[in-house]
Design an enzyme around this catalytic site. Structure first.
Site, PDB file in Angstrom:
ATOM      1  N   LEU A 134     117.892  10.158 -87.441  1.00  0.00           N
ATOM      2  CA  LEU A 134     116.557  10.175 -85.931  1.00  0.00           C
ATOM      3  C   LEU A 134     116.571   8.676 -86.148  1.00  0.00           C
ATOM      4  O   LEU A 134     116.313   8.241 -87.537  1.00  0.00           O
ATOM      5  CB  LEU A 134     115.868  11.436 -85.113  1.00  0.00           C
ATOM      6  CG  LEU A 134     116.688  12.593 -85.363  1.00  0.00           C
ATOM      7  CD1 LEU A 134     115.738  13.158 -84.895  1.00  0.00           C
ATOM      8  CD2 LEU A 134     117.645  12.231 -83.396  1.00  0.00           C
ATOM      9  N   PRO A 135     115.812   8.287 -85.316  1.00  0.00           N
ATOM     10  CA  PRO A 135     115.692   6.488 -85.201  1.00  0.00           C
ATOM     11  C   PRO A 135     114.416   6.382 -86.391  1.00  0.00           C
ATOM     12  O   PRO A 135     113.410   5.921 -87.115  1.00  0.00           O
ATOM     13  CB  PRO A 135     115.482   6.084 -83.840  1.00  0.00           C
ATOM     14  CG  PRO A 135     116.088   6.705 -83.261  1.00  0.00           C
ATOM     15  CD  PRO A 135     116.381   8.125 -83.352  1.00  0.00           C
TER      16      PRO A 135
ATOM     17  N   THR B 256     114.538   7.416 -91.747  1.00  0.00           N
ATOM     18  CA  THR B 256     113.073   7.017 -92.045  1.00  0.00           C
ATOM     19  C   THR B 256     111.487   6.854 -91.745  1.00  0.00           C
ATOM     20  O   THR B 256     112.301   6.581 -90.113  1.00  0.00           O
ATOM     21  CB  THR B 256     113.864   5.196 -92.701  1.00  0.00           C
ATOM     22  OG1 THR B 256     114.587   5.679 -92.747  1.00  0.00           O
ATOM     23  CG2 THR B 256     112.796   4.928 -93.293  1.00  0.00           C
TER      24      THR B 256
ATOM     25  N   LYS C 163     111.204   5.808-100.467  1.00  0.00           N
ATOM     26  CA  LYS C 163     112.695   5.002 -99.254  1.00  0.00           C
ATOM     27  C   LYS C 163     111.820   3.906 -98.830  1.00  0.00           C
ATOM     28  O   LYS C 163     111.899   3.183 -98.607  1.00  0.00           O
ATOM     29  CB  LYS C 163     112.831   6.073 -98.310  1.00  0.00           C
ATOM     30  CG  LYS C 163     113.359   5.183 -96.624  1.00  0.00           C
ATOM     31  CD  LYS C 163     114.744   4.711 -97.223  1.00  0.00           C
ATOM     32  CE  LYS C 163     115.319   3.901 -96.134  1.00  0.00           C
ATOM     33  NZ  LYS C 163     116.769   2.680 -96.101  1.00  0.00           N
TER      34      LYS C 163
ATOM     35  N   LYS D  91     110.121  -1.440 -88.698  1.00  0.00           N
ATOM     36  CA  LYS D  91     109.700  -0.631 -88.707  1.00  0.00           C
ATOM     37  C   LYS D  91     109.208   0.224 -89.986  1.00  0.00           C
ATOM     38  O   LYS D  91     108.051   0.822 -90.084  1.00  0.00           O
ATOM     39  CB  LYS D  91     110.268   0.884 -87.873  1.00  0.00           C
ATOM     40  CG  LYS D  91     110.155   2.748 -87.778  1.00  0.00           C
ATOM     41  CD  LYS D  91     110.862   3.307 -87.647  1.00  0.00           C
ATOM     42  CE  LYS D  91     112.062   3.391 -88.800  1.00  0.00           C
ATOM     43  NZ  LYS D  91     112.546   4.209 -88.717  1.00  0.00           N
TER      44      LYS D  91
END
Ligand code: NAD
Length: 295
Positions: A66-67, A97, A172, A247
């Site tokens: 998902l976003p 992420t 990440k 983001k």
């Protein structure tokens, strides 16, 4: 061996990742809020679920892509949260992420429900998702990663165990902060060279074999026309969006605040991508940061 896998979130990354699992012979039950994303998968042999809860009902493995944090927390937690619909003992691979704090929160709630959850964000872009060569950066228990290996190996080539729950997200975020800095730096150097009379391809060839060499100059050049089949040569379409990079740089800034770490270049890069987004380019690939430099 074929397993029943629920796959939720079939966007730029989730779509091709799910497709590779179908091709490997697994039975996929898929769900996304966008019907066209589901259709691509059902055309390839997956089964469409009417909701996320329906997808996970009889699944042996649940995968989500998902976003951002709010989508992941919104899906799993709360009154109607998905955790309640997943059978005890199920392996849950959360590949989005998101903030490490958010990953730890969802993972702790999953453990309370008797689920085995890993945070498993990826690196390698849409190309890596299609080719099944992603890098997975995993946080969670050793035994759960062992169970996840056969599925991760279908979608990826390099699988790293970063540490406990949330550690995958930390790994990440650090990687993407560096990527954001490198892409901005590469754009700056190319624009300087071109303004001073150099050909962008010649300069890129020089850098790619010199000490300024990096992933952007080798595989993902931001200057249009220097490389074929990269977003810069396709009007910056596809690839990894400016708003997604923004983001991730925001997540890095939060992590830095949390631990009083010094990240001046990460902050500078975050501001550059923020400016680009404010100019209306949030949907373009992040290599379009070159627009801020090019005359
Ligand atoms: P995307 O926006 O293309 O896909 C996200 C999908 O999730 C969309 O199809 C959306 O409809 C769906 N979705 C959102 N909420 C949902 C819900 N409640 N239920 C079902 N579906 C829902 O994004 P993407 O590019 O595939 O990226 C996904 C994640 O992977 C992000 O966290 C991103 O940061 C990360 N990532 C992306 C790349 C890249 O190159 N695109 C590379 C590495 C990591």
């Amino acid at each position: 061996m074929s397993s029943r896998i629920a796959f939720i979130g079939l966007g730029h990354m989730g779509g091709p990742m799910a497709l590779n699992l179908v091709k490997a012979g697994h039975q996929l039950l898929v769900f996304d809020l966008v019907p066209e994303a589901i259709k691509t998968l059902t055309d390839a042999g997956a089964t469409a679920a009417g909701s996320a809860a329906e997808a996970v009902k009889d699944a042996e493995v649940v995968i989500t892509m998902l976003p951002a944090s709010k989508h992941v927390e919104g899906l799993y937690l709360g009154e109607d949260g998905l955790l309640k619909s997943i059978a005890k003992g199920t392996l849950v691979l959360e590949c989005s992420t998101i903030a490490p704090e958010s990953a730890r929160k969802v993972s702790a709630a999953a453990a309370e429900h008797g689920l085995r959850m890993l945070d498993a964000p990826v690196s390698g872009g849409t190309g890596g998702a299609v080719a099944g060569t992603l890098t997975f950066i995993v946080g969670g228990a050793d035994a759960d990663l062992e169970s996840a290996q056969p599925f991760l190996q279908v979608m990826g080539k390099n699988i790293f165990h970063a540490g406990d729950a949330g550690a995958g997200q930390v790994g990440k975020i650090c990687n993407n902060m560096l990527l954001g800095i490198l892409m901005a730096g590469t754009s700056e150097a190319l624009a300087l060279g071109v303004a001073n009379g150099l050909d962008p391809k010649t300069l890129s060839d020089i850098i790619a074999k010199s000490s300024g060499r990096n992933w952007a100059t080798e595989l993902y050049n931001p200057w249009p026309g220097v490389m074929e089949n990269v977003p810069s040569s396709k009007g910056y379409a596809g690839g990894f969006g400016v708003d997604l990079m923004l983001k991730d740089l925001g997540l890095a800034a939060e992590a830095a605040l949390h631990t009083r770490s010094t990240t001046p270049l990460g902050e500078l890069a975050r501001n550059l991508y923020s400016m680009l987004s404010a100019q209306g380019h949030g949907g373009l690939d992040f290599s379009s940061v070159l627009k801020l430099y090019k005359k």
